[in-house]
Design a protein around this motif. Structure first.
Motif, PDB file in Angstrom:
ATOM      1  N   SER A 134       0.837  -1.211   0.000  1.00 27.65           N
ATOM      2  CA  SER A 134       0.000   0.000   0.000  1.00 27.65           C
ATOM      3  C   SER A 134       0.866   1.252   0.000  1.00 27.65           C
ATOM      4  CB  SER A 134      -0.913   0.022   1.243  1.00 27.65           C
ATOM      5  OG  SER A 134      -1.773  -1.095   1.273  1.00 27.65           O
ATOM      6  N   MET A 135       0.267   2.334  -0.552  1.00 26.73           N
ATOM      7  CA  MET A 135       0.902   3.649  -0.546  1.00 26.73           C
ATOM      8  C   MET A 135      -0.139   4.680  -0.100  1.00 26.73           C
ATOM      9  SD  MET A 135       2.591   5.871  -3.695  1.00 26.73           S
ATOM     10  CE  MET A 135       1.006   6.048  -4.534  1.00 26.73           C
ATOM     11  N   LEU A 136       0.272   5.556   0.830  1.00 29.93           N
ATOM     12  CA  LEU A 136      -0.574   6.649   1.301  1.00 29.93           C
ATOM     13  C   LEU A 136       0.199   7.948   1.129  1.00 29.93           C
ATOM     14  CD1 LEU A 136      -3.083   7.765   2.816  1.00 29.93           C
ATOM     15  CD2 LEU A 136      -1.841   7.346   4.943  1.00 29.93           C
ATOM     16  N   VAL A 137      -0.429   8.941   0.497  1.00 27.30           N
ATOM     17  CA  VAL A 137       0.193  10.244   0.269  1.00 27.30           C
ATOM     18  C   VAL A 137      -0.668  11.315   0.931  1.00 27.30           C
ATOM     19  CG1 VAL A 137       1.059  11.890  -1.448  1.00 27.30           C
ATOM     20  CG2 VAL A 137       1.116   9.420  -1.935  1.00 27.30           C
ATOM     21  N   LEU A 138      -0.031  12.147   1.728  1.00 25.02           N
ATOM     22  CA  LEU A 138      -0.719  13.242   2.417  1.00 25.02           C
ATOM     23  C   LEU A 138      -0.042  14.551   2.048  1.00 25.02           C
ATOM     24  CD1 LEU A 138      -2.650  14.435   4.569  1.00 25.02           C
ATOM     25  CD2 LEU A 138      -0.930  13.875   6.285  1.00 25.02           C
ATOM     26  N   ARG A 139      -0.837  15.533   1.575  1.00 26.41           N
ATOM     27  CA  ARG A 139      -0.299  16.845   1.236  1.00 26.41           C
ATOM     28  C   ARG A 139      -0.665  17.830   2.346  1.00 26.41           C
ATOM     29  NH1 ARG A 139      -1.858  19.375  -4.454  1.00 26.41           N
ATOM     30  NH2 ARG A 139      -3.941  19.303  -3.540  1.00 26.41           N
ATOM     31  N   HIS A 140       0.344  18.420   2.991  1.00 27.15           N
ATOM     32  CA  HIS A 140       0.139  19.400   4.059  1.00 27.15           C
ATOM     33  C   HIS A 140       0.022  20.806   3.472  1.00 27.15           C
ATOM     34  CE1 HIS A 140       0.960  16.606   7.424  1.00 27.15           C
ATOM     35  NE2 HIS A 140       1.759  16.009   6.550  1.00 27.15           N
ATOM     36  N   GLY A 141      -0.287  21.780   4.351  1.00 31.84           N
ATOM     37  CA  GLY A 141      -0.405  23.162   3.899  1.00 31.84           C
ATOM     38  C   GLY A 141       0.912  23.741   3.426  1.00 31.84           C
ATOM     39  N   ASN A 142       2.011  23.328   4.041  1.00 29.68           N
ATOM     40  CA  ASN A 142       3.336  23.798   3.639  1.00 29.68           C
ATOM     41  C   ASN A 142       4.369  22.793   4.134  1.00 29.68           C
ATOM     42  OD1 ASN A 142       3.985  24.559   6.466  1.00 29.68           O
ATOM     43  ND2 ASN A 142       2.495  26.191   6.084  1.00 29.68           N
ATOM     44  N   ALA A 143       5.631  23.042   3.791  1.00 31.31           N
ATOM     45  CA  ALA A 143       6.695  22.105   4.149  1.00 31.31           C
ATOM     46  C   ALA A 143       6.904  22.024   5.656  1.00 31.31           C
ATOM     47  CB  ALA A 143       7.989  22.523   3.453  1.00 31.31           C
ATOM     48  N   ASN A 144       6.735  23.144   6.371  1.00 32.90           N
ATOM     49  CA  ASN A 144       6.915  23.122   7.822  1.00 32.90           C
ATOM     50  C   ASN A 144       5.889  22.218   8.502  1.00 32.90           C
ATOM     51  OD1 ASN A 144       9.142  24.819   7.823  1.00 32.90           O
ATOM     52  ND2 ASN A 144       7.895  26.683   8.042  1.00 32.90           N
ATOM     53  N   GLU A 145       4.648  22.264   8.032  1.00 31.92           N
ATOM     54  CA  GLU A 145       3.624  21.393   8.604  1.00 31.92           C
ATOM     55  C   GLU A 145       3.977  19.925   8.397  1.00 31.92           C
ATOM     56  OE1 GLU A 145      -0.282  22.228   7.253  1.00 31.92           O
ATOM     57  OE2 GLU A 145      -0.317  24.299   7.979  1.00 31.92           O
ATOM     58  N   ALA A 146       4.485  19.603   7.238  1.00 32.41           N
ATOM     59  CA  ALA A 146       4.852  18.214   6.960  1.00 32.41           C
ATOM     60  C   ALA A 146       5.972  17.750   7.901  1.00 32.41           C
ATOM     61  CB  ALA A 146       5.288  18.081   5.505  1.00 32.41           C
ATOM     62  N   ILE A 201       8.025   2.355   5.427  1.00 31.11           N
ATOM     63  CA  ILE A 201       8.971   3.447   5.231  1.00 31.11           C
ATOM     64  C   ILE A 201       8.164   4.726   5.022  1.00 31.11           C
ATOM     65  CG2 ILE A 201       9.173   3.100   2.722  1.00 31.11           C
ATOM     66  CD1 ILE A 201      12.191   3.917   3.104  1.00 31.11           C
ATOM     67  N   GLU A 202       8.622   5.802   5.637  1.00 29.14           N
ATOM     68  CA  GLU A 202       7.924   7.094   5.573  1.00 29.14           C
ATOM     69  C   GLU A 202       8.917   8.153   5.110  1.00 29.14           C
ATOM     70  OE1 GLU A 202       5.232  10.100   8.354  1.00 29.14           O
ATOM     71  OE2 GLU A 202       6.208   8.347   9.253  1.00 29.14           O
ATOM     72  N   ILE A 203       8.466   8.963   4.155  1.00 30.04           N
ATOM     73  CA  ILE A 203       9.333   9.994   3.572  1.00 30.04           C
ATOM     74  C   ILE A 203       8.594  11.328   3.552  1.00 30.04           C
ATOM     75  CG2 ILE A 203      10.835  10.573   1.620  1.00 30.04           C
ATOM     76  CD1 ILE A 203       9.087   7.302   1.387  1.00 30.04           C
ATOM     77  N   VAL A 204       9.302  12.421   3.831  1.00 30.43           N
ATOM     78  CA  VAL A 204       8.779  13.778   3.695  1.00 30.43           C
ATOM     79  C   VAL A 204       9.588  14.485   2.629  1.00 30.43           C
ATOM     80  CG1 VAL A 204       8.537  16.033   4.784  1.00 30.43           C
ATOM     81  CG2 VAL A 204       7.901  13.978   6.046  1.00 30.43           C
ATOM     82  N   LYS A 205       8.859  15.033   1.673  1.00 29.76           N
ATOM     83  CA  LYS A 205       9.488  15.868   0.648  1.00 29.76           C
ATOM     84  C   LYS A 205       8.591  17.075   0.421  1.00 29.76           C
ATOM     85  CE  LYS A 205      11.154  16.170  -4.105  1.00 29.76           C
ATOM     86  NZ  LYS A 205      11.273  15.494  -5.434  1.00 29.76           N
ATOM     87  N   GLY A 206       9.099  18.251   0.761  1.00 26.24           N
ATOM     88  CA  GLY A 206       8.301  19.459   0.625  1.00 26.24           C
ATOM     89  C   GLY A 206       7.039  19.360   1.460  1.00 26.24           C
ATOM     90  N   ARG A 207       5.897  19.561   0.823  1.00 26.01           N
ATOM     91  CA  ARG A 207       4.600  19.512   1.510  1.00 26.01           C
ATOM     92  C   ARG A 207       4.049  18.099   1.634  1.00 26.01           C
ATOM     93  NH1 ARG A 207       0.848  23.351  -1.957  1.00 26.01           N
ATOM     94  NH2 ARG A 207      -0.626  22.731  -0.327  1.00 26.01           N
ATOM     95  N   PHE A 208       4.712  17.105   1.037  1.00 21.64           N
ATOM     96  CA  PHE A 208       4.154  15.770   0.933  1.00 21.64           C
ATOM     97  C   PHE A 208       4.776  14.810   1.947  1.00 21.64           C
ATOM     98  CE2 PHE A 208       3.352  17.730  -3.141  1.00 21.64           C
ATOM     99  CZ  PHE A 208       2.053  17.325  -3.431  1.00 21.64           C
ATOM    100  N   ASP A 209       3.903  13.981   2.501  1.00 26.16           N
ATOM    101  CA  ASP A 209       4.301  12.907   3.409  1.00 26.16           C
ATOM    102  C   ASP A 209       3.838  11.603   2.766  1.00 26.16           C
ATOM    103  OD1 ASP A 209       4.965  11.293   5.486  1.00 26.16           O
ATOM    104  OD2 ASP A 209       3.802  12.352   7.007  1.00 26.16           O
ATOM    105  N   VAL A 210       4.783  10.682   2.511  1.00 25.23           N
ATOM    106  CA  VAL A 210       4.472   9.445   1.790  1.00 25.23           C
ATOM    107  C   VAL A 210       4.798   8.250   2.680  1.00 25.23           C
ATOM    108  CG1 VAL A 210       4.924   8.064  -0.272  1.00 25.23           C
ATOM    109  CG2 VAL A 210       5.034  10.562  -0.394  1.00 25.23           C
ATOM    110  N   LEU A 211       3.859   7.307   2.762  1.00 21.20           N
ATOM    111  CA  LEU A 211       4.090   6.044   3.465  1.00 21.20           C
ATOM    112  C   LEU A 211       3.929   4.881   2.501  1.00 21.20           C
ATOM    113  CD1 LEU A 211       2.732   8.026   5.838  1.00 21.20           C
ATOM    114  CD2 LEU A 211       2.872   5.881   7.129  1.00 21.20           C
ATOM    115  N   LEU A 212       4.896   3.971   2.518  1.00 22.58           N
ATOM    116  CA  LEU A 212       4.815   2.708   1.798  1.00 22.58           C
ATOM    117  C   LEU A 212       4.876   1.604   2.854  1.00 22.58           C
ATOM    118  CD1 LEU A 212       7.356   3.406  -1.114  1.00 22.58           C
ATOM    119  CD2 LEU A 212       4.859   3.330  -1.297  1.00 22.58           C
TER     120      LEU A 212
END
Length: 240
Positions: free
Chosen positions: A141-153, A196-207
């Motif tokens: 599974s993959m889950l992608v969450l977009r925050h308001g800005n990079a700091n929130e992520a 595995i969880e990754i933050v890039k910019g405003r995005f938080d991705v979980l695989l």
């Protein structure tokens, strides 16, 4: 000799004068002085006004002058004008982030997307998810969450860091997005879920994918933690 009628008239006059004239006494004192306030005011002058007495049971309170109120400041043009509205976030298509071919290349397992999977992209809900499965290795599974800005992520990532760092196989991953970590989370059945969880910019991705053991049979995972890192590198490279 005075005639009788004349004498009778004189006697009557003497009686009248005796009753009408005041008696003159040597021991009578001087007449009392008249009071100043009884002297009538000169002609044409208005009489002096007397202060009004307060009503019984009430005391007269001094009159107070209210303090001047400050004038209200006129709003400036900059304060009155509302800030410009932020443009809406563009739609984000999750399908290109990860494909079955990517899973085959990184993990050596062929997977397919289930037909009931939702094709919705990131919109007002700010999230999207995808799931793939195989008969022999279970699901990925993959889950992608977009925050308001990079700091929130980053704040969300670090706010739960202490809990995740205590999980089995925890490791902070460098060189993958802005922040990354991997770990094995215990599922409801007690089996591990490799994540595995990754933050890039405003995005938080979980695989993530589970390893399920049923008696003597073990199913999964599709990708172990090392292979998840390779898969995550592909996803991060496609996030704008």
């Amino acid at each position: 000799m005075i005639p009788y009628p004349a004498r009778r008239a004189a006697s009557a006059l003497t009686i009248v004068l005796a009753f009408s004239l005041p008696a003159c006494r040597d021991d009578a004192g001087p007449a009392p002085d008249k009071r100043a306030d009884s002297v009538p005011a000169p002609t044409g002058a208005a009489p002096a006004a007397k202060p009004e007495a307060p009503a019984p049971g009430r005391t007269a309170s001094p009159k107070t002058t209210p303090a001047p109120t400050a004038a209200k400041a006129e709003p400036t043009a900059s304060a009155a004008a509302p800030p410009p509205a932020a443009p809406p976030d563009p739609a984000f298509d999750c399908d290109p982030l990860l494909t079955p071919a990517d899973v085959k290349e990184a993990c050596g397992i062929e997977v397919t997307a289930p037909p009931e999977q939702s094709p919705d992209d990131i919109g007002e809900s700010r999230t999207c998810s995808r799931r793939w499965s195989s008969k022999e290795a279970g699901s990925l599974s993959m889950l992608v969450l977009r925050h308001g800005n990079a700091n929130e992520a980053k704040e969300r990532f670090t706010s739960i860091g202490s809990d995740i760092s205590a999980m089995p196989d925890f490791k902070a991953v460098t060189g993958l997005g802005d922040m990354a970590r991997r770990y094995a989370k215990k599922g409801a059945s007690g089996d591990p879920i490799y994540t595995i969880e990754i933050v890039k910019g405003r995005f938080d991705v979980l695989l993530f994918n589970p390893k399920v053991t049923l008696g003597a049979t073990t199913v999964g995972p599709v990708c172990d933690l090392d292979k998840l890192e390779k898969l995550a590198a592909k996803v991060v490279g496609r996030i704008p």
